[in-house]
Scaffold this active site. Structure first.
Site, mmCIF file in Angstrom:
data_model
loop_
_atom_site.group_PDB
_atom_site.id
_atom_site.type_symbol
_atom_site.label_atom_id
_atom_site.label_comp_id
_atom_site.label_asym_id
_atom_site.label_seq_id
_atom_site.Cartn_x
_atom_site.Cartn_y
_atom_site.Cartn_z
ATOM 1 N N GLY A 16 0.784 -1.293 -0.029
ATOM 2 C CA GLY A 16 -0.060 0.143 -0.099
ATOM 3 C C GLY A 16 0.865 1.224 0.139
ATOM 4 O O GLY A 16 0.447 2.205 0.698
ATOM 5 N N TYR A 54 -4.775 -8.549 -15.991
ATOM 6 C CA TYR A 54 -4.162 -9.574 -15.370
ATOM 7 C C TYR A 54 -2.715 -9.210 -14.891
ATOM 8 O O TYR A 54 -2.169 -9.624 -14.019
ATOM 9 C CB TYR A 54 -3.896 -10.973 -16.060
ATOM 10 C CG TYR A 54 -5.396 -11.274 -16.250
ATOM 11 C CD1 TYR A 54 -5.874 -12.238 -14.933
ATOM 12 C CD2 TYR A 54 -6.079 -11.558 -17.328
ATOM 13 C CE1 TYR A 54 -7.238 -12.673 -15.364
ATOM 14 C CE2 TYR A 54 -7.455 -12.084 -17.437
ATOM 15 C CZ TYR A 54 -7.760 -12.693 -16.357
ATOM 16 O OH TYR A 54 -9.195 -13.278 -16.425
ATOM 17 N N GLU A 141 6.415 9.105 -5.364
ATOM 18 C CA GLU A 141 6.197 7.278 -4.980
ATOM 19 C C GLU A 141 6.982 6.490 -6.071
ATOM 20 O O GLU A 141 6.917 6.455 -7.312
ATOM 21 C CB GLU A 141 4.834 6.920 -5.004
ATOM 22 C CG GLU A 141 4.794 5.325 -4.573
ATOM 23 C CD GLU A 141 3.164 4.824 -5.021
ATOM 24 O OE1 GLU A 141 2.489 5.710 -5.143
ATOM 25 O OE2 GLU A 141 2.993 3.503 -4.910
ATOM 26 N N ASP A 148 14.651 -4.147 -6.303
ATOM 27 C CA ASP A 148 14.566 -4.633 -7.761
ATOM 28 C C ASP A 148 15.597 -4.121 -8.458
ATOM 29 O O ASP A 148 16.006 -2.809 -8.614
ATOM 30 C CB ASP A 148 13.388 -4.184 -8.230
ATOM 31 C CG ASP A 148 12.153 -4.504 -7.289
ATOM 32 O OD1 ASP A 148 12.239 -5.715 -6.864
ATOM 33 O OD2 ASP A 148 10.787 -4.034 -7.604
ATOM 34 N N LYS A 187 8.122 -9.534 13.786
ATOM 35 C CA LYS A 187 9.426 -9.872 13.199
ATOM 36 C C LYS A 187 10.036 -8.408 12.497
ATOM 37 O O LYS A 187 9.493 -8.003 11.520
ATOM 38 C CB LYS A 187 9.597 -11.246 12.377
ATOM 39 C CG LYS A 187 9.609 -12.213 13.073
ATOM 40 C CD LYS A 187 10.701 -12.646 13.885
ATOM 41 C CE LYS A 187 10.645 -13.948 14.712
ATOM 42 N NZ LYS A 187 11.583 -14.000 15.970
ATOM 43 N N PRO A 190 13.139 -8.531 8.464
ATOM 44 C CA PRO A 190 13.059 -7.935 6.935
ATOM 45 C C PRO A 190 13.234 -6.685 6.711
ATOM 46 O O PRO A 190 13.702 -6.023 5.951
ATOM 47 C CB PRO A 190 11.476 -8.235 6.415
ATOM 48 C CG PRO A 190 11.149 -9.393 7.571
ATOM 49 C CD PRO A 190 12.034 -9.371 8.743
ATOM 50 N N CYS A 382 -19.643 3.048 -20.273
ATOM 51 C CA CYS A 382 -18.906 3.027 -21.242
ATOM 52 C C CYS A 382 -19.342 1.550 -21.876
ATOM 53 O O CYS A 382 -20.250 1.799 -22.592
ATOM 54 C CB CYS A 382 -17.232 3.150 -21.043
ATOM 55 S SG CYS A 382 -16.312 3.257 -22.347
ATOM 56 N N GLU A 406 -17.018 -4.326 -32.210
ATOM 57 C CA GLU A 406 -16.169 -4.714 -31.706
ATOM 58 C C GLU A 406 -16.175 -6.243 -31.523
ATOM 59 O O GLU A 406 -15.053 -6.876 -31.079
ATOM 60 C CB GLU A 406 -15.949 -4.039 -30.296
ATOM 61 C CG GLU A 406 -14.954 -4.562 -29.332
ATOM 62 C CD GLU A 406 -14.798 -3.660 -27.822
ATOM 63 O OE1 GLU A 406 -15.634 -2.868 -27.659
ATOM 64 O OE2 GLU A 406 -13.777 -3.924 -27.327
ATOM 65 N N ARG A 463 -13.056 3.376 -28.214
ATOM 66 C CA ARG A 463 -12.845 3.678 -29.591
ATOM 67 C C ARG A 463 -14.280 3.394 -30.207
ATOM 68 O O ARG A 463 -14.241 3.557 -31.557
ATOM 69 C CB ARG A 463 -12.072 2.233 -29.967
ATOM 70 C CG ARG A 463 -10.598 2.377 -29.726
ATOM 71 C CD ARG A 463 -9.928 1.058 -30.374
ATOM 72 N NE ARG A 463 -8.703 0.768 -29.592
ATOM 73 C CZ ARG A 463 -7.575 1.497 -29.684
ATOM 74 N NH1 ARG A 463 -7.454 2.488 -30.690
ATOM 75 N NH2 ARG A 463 -6.690 1.030 -28.873
ATOM 76 N N HIS A 508 -16.431 7.970 -18.202
ATOM 77 C CA HIS A 508 -15.913 7.414 -16.965
ATOM 78 C C HIS A 508 -16.313 8.444 -15.751
ATOM 79 O O HIS A 508 -15.085 9.011 -15.253
ATOM 80 C CB HIS A 508 -14.628 6.922 -17.055
ATOM 81 C CG HIS A 508 -14.549 5.691 -17.820
ATOM 82 N ND1 HIS A 508 -14.770 4.383 -17.825
ATOM 83 C CD2 HIS A 508 -14.285 5.800 -19.331
ATOM 84 C CE1 HIS A 508 -14.602 3.659 -18.802
ATOM 85 N NE2 HIS A 508 -14.336 4.293 -19.751
ATOM 86 N N GLU A 510 -16.354 7.662 -12.915
ATOM 87 C CA GLU A 510 -15.557 6.999 -11.501
ATOM 88 C C GLU A 510 -14.283 7.792 -11.377
ATOM 89 O O GLU A 510 -13.950 8.051 -10.193
ATOM 90 C CB GLU A 510 -15.376 5.615 -11.655
ATOM 91 C CG GLU A 510 -14.313 5.135 -12.642
ATOM 92 C CD GLU A 510 -15.032 4.766 -13.885
ATOM 93 O OE1 GLU A 510 -15.974 5.425 -14.334
ATOM 94 O OE2 GLU A 510 -14.594 4.169 -14.674
HETATM 95 N N1 GLN Z 1 -14.137 -1.520 -25.437
HETATM 96 C C1 GLN Z 1 -15.188 -0.178 -25.788
HETATM 97 C C2 GLN Z 1 -14.540 0.704 -26.670
HETATM 98 O O1 GLN Z 1 -13.391 0.594 -26.794
HETATM 99 C C3 GLN Z 1 -15.571 0.218 -24.507
HETATM 100 C C4 GLN Z 1 -14.278 0.727 -23.618
HETATM 101 C C5 GLN Z 1 -14.604 1.062 -22.021
HETATM 102 O O2 GLN Z 1 -15.515 0.331 -21.643
HETATM 103 N N2 GLN Z 1 -13.698 1.615 -21.592
HETATM 104 O O3 GLN Z 1 -15.357 1.520 -27.061
#
Ligand code: GLN
Length: 534
Positions: A16, A54, A141, A148, A187, A190, A382, A406, A463, A508, A510
């Site tokens: 974190g 991933y 940061e 590394d 401990k 480390p 989106c 798509e 896109r 977006h 968020e």
């Molecule tokens: N895959 C979709 C696009 O490229 C939606 C992209 C997304 O949800 N950020 O338009």
């Protein structure tokens, strides 16, 4: 003189560091200092935009269209430091710039080397972030863990800040782990080793943030201090909080972290004002209402892919004094489920977040049909908006093969298609429609009411768009186009008619939500979900 604070991490990753760095930023802002936050990612990718979920958690998008590490989202939620392209430094960017200059003949006659050329470029990028005369402190940061191979040039550059700007202007904060073994014994070994590695590079940490399950006692702190050469009062227990990450600045403040930082950097003392922050944490602790939100996506098993969405839902909860329980639903599993209703019945509201690629799409379509027909609050972001359009075209317009190009380039009814300026784009890095854009909201729509404004600015990363060829048809069938770009050329937001809360947005929201200023869409969505079924 500007002050620089470097935050490094030891022992292992995922302790974190981003939250630690931004919590210090939060406290310094509460002391009326003007700060900037910078994240260094020692990988060779130029940015995070092309990495798979991933490999990398969420890609956080800035106003100026950079695709960055999710820690920048943490900076934006805890501080008001402007987050831009310059806030993210990667090895890819640094080398790209040095090699460009080399080709231009900038270093003519000289051998181009890690020291000084790469380190100089790193320092230039850090200093540039604090260029504005108003800036007092720059917090940097350094991603990865001390030891590394990839971090070495950054630590060397950080060490040189002392030579360039003087020790009194540079502070090193090291985040480390004090693990518990056997019968609950803590401990320190480390930590001793990781500080030793810093010593070898020539860096003496000034402050240790020790990640530990509980408060360290004085003996333990004395011992750590002795072995690491860090003043005892600067050995801090960054213990696990079991409420919310937003409590961490308060945990640090309790242990005088901000006081120690400003004292060591010789910053004139100003009174701290944490009233708004504490009251926000208090709101959470007081919250009694519970609401279950189903997130239907294809990477729900990974904790960080939808990081900003999860945080924004939490903020929406704060706006309603409600605890949001996240129910993570794998969209692919809904494809195969005999009764997807059983899974979806368990939640009060549903959100389909952004995403790429075909896997799990039909599970999302089933979800959207369910929410539309049952009148359950639905928030499509989106990709989540694209699915709303596809579902509407299939089940209301009756085009069974309606799709996005798509996923089905051959579809006879491509209701979602490539943006016009994307048709000839072949390279992947940084080529989407990215960053802040203006949306005009139409009078009488729900979203217009929620934002309380005709014009809003939110960030984009896509896109594909709603095909203008189908706009009229969709509208006559009852889909409300609630907002567009200023020239009406792109659909930015849609709404189901005769539905309590069914909204889709191309942008977006968020990314602009913070715990102190929740994005209004999330607040309203949580409200509707709380009211669902009442
Ligand atoms: N895959 C979709 C696009 O490229 C939606 C992209 C997304 O949800 N950020 O338009």
């Amino acid at each position: 003189m500007k002050k620089y604070i470097f935050v490094t991490g030891g022992v292992c990753s995922s302790l974190g560091k981003g939250i630690a760095a931004t919590s210090i930023g939060c406290l310094l802002e509460a002391r009326d200092l003007n700060i900037r936050m910078v994240k260094i990612d020692p990988y060779i990718n130029v940015d995070a935009g092309t990495m798979s979920p991933y490999q990398h958690g969420e890609v956080y998008v800035t106003d100026d269209g950079a695709e960055t590490d999710l820690d920048l989202g943490n900076y934006a939620r805890f501080t008001s430091s402007p987050i831009t392209k310059a806030s993210s430094i990667t090895t890819g960017q640094v080398y790209q710039e040095v090699i460009r200059k080399e080709r231009e003949g900038h270093y003519l006659g000289r051998t181009v080397q890690v020291i000084p050329h790469i380190t100089d470029e790193i320092k230039r990028r850090i200093v540039r972030v604090g260029e504005d005369p108003e800036v007092d402190v720059i917090i940097i940061e350094i991603g990865g863990t001390v030891g590394d191979i990839e971090s070495v040039p950054y630590l060397e550059a950080a060490r040189q800040f002392i030579l360039d700007f003087g020790k009194s202007n540079v502070l090193f904060v090291h985040l480390t782990l004090i693990p518990e073994v056997g019968g609950g014994e803590l401990k320190t070994k480390p930590t001793q080793h990781s500080v030793k590695e810093l010593h070898e590079i020539g860096i003496q940490p000034d402050l240790l943030l020790c990640r530990t399950p509980r408060m360290l006692d004085d003996d333990m702190r004395r011992k750590i201090s002795l072995f690491t050469n860090v003043e005892e009062k600067a050995v801090i227990s960054a213990y696990d909080v079991n409420t919310t990450i937003y409590e961490i600045p308060l945990v640090y403040h309790e242990q005088k972290v901000d006081g120690i930082v400003i004292e060591k950097l010789g910053i004139p003392k100003k009174k701290i004002n944490l009233a708004r922050w504490s009251s926000m944490v208090g709101t959470f602790q007081r919250s009694k209402n519970q609401v279950k939100i189903g997130i239907v996506g294809k990477y729900i098993e990974l904790p960080d892919t939808y990081k900003s969405i999860y945080e924004a839902l939490f903020h929406g909860g704060l706006a309603n004094e409600a605890i949001v329980e996240l129910v993570k639903i794998d969209s692919q599993s809904l494809e195969e489920a005999e009764n997807p209703e059983e899974i979806l019945d368990a939640v009060d509201g549903i959100l389909v977040p952004g995403g790429f690629g075909k896997r799990g799409i039909n599970g999302m379509v089933r979800t959207v049909q369910y929410a539309r027909e049952r009148g359950k609050p639905y928030f499509g972001i989106c990709l989540g908006m694209h699915i709303m359009v596809v579902e509407y075209a299939r089940h209301v317009l009756g085009y069974a093969d309606a799709d996005s190009t798509e996923f089905a380039p051959e579809s006879k009814h491509p209701v979602i298609a490539l943006l016009a300026d994307q048709v000839d784009v072949t390279a992947f890095g940084g080529t989407m429609r990215l960053g802040r854009g203006e949306t005009r909201l139409n009078a009488g729509t729900k979203i217009r009411e929620i934002y309380g404004s005709d014009v809003i600015f939110e960030r984009h990363r896509h896109r594909y768009e709603v095909s203008n060829k189908y706009r009229k048809e969709l509208e006559s069938a009852g889909l409300i186009i609630a907002g567009t770009t200023y020239d009406n050329s792109l659909v930015e937001t849609i709404q189901w008619k005769d539905h309590p809360w069914g909204l889709g947005v191309q942008f977006h929201p968020e990314f602009t939500s913070t715990p102190l200023e929740p994005n209004p869409l999330f607040g309203s969505f949580i409200r509707a979900s709380l009211d669902y079924g009442k």
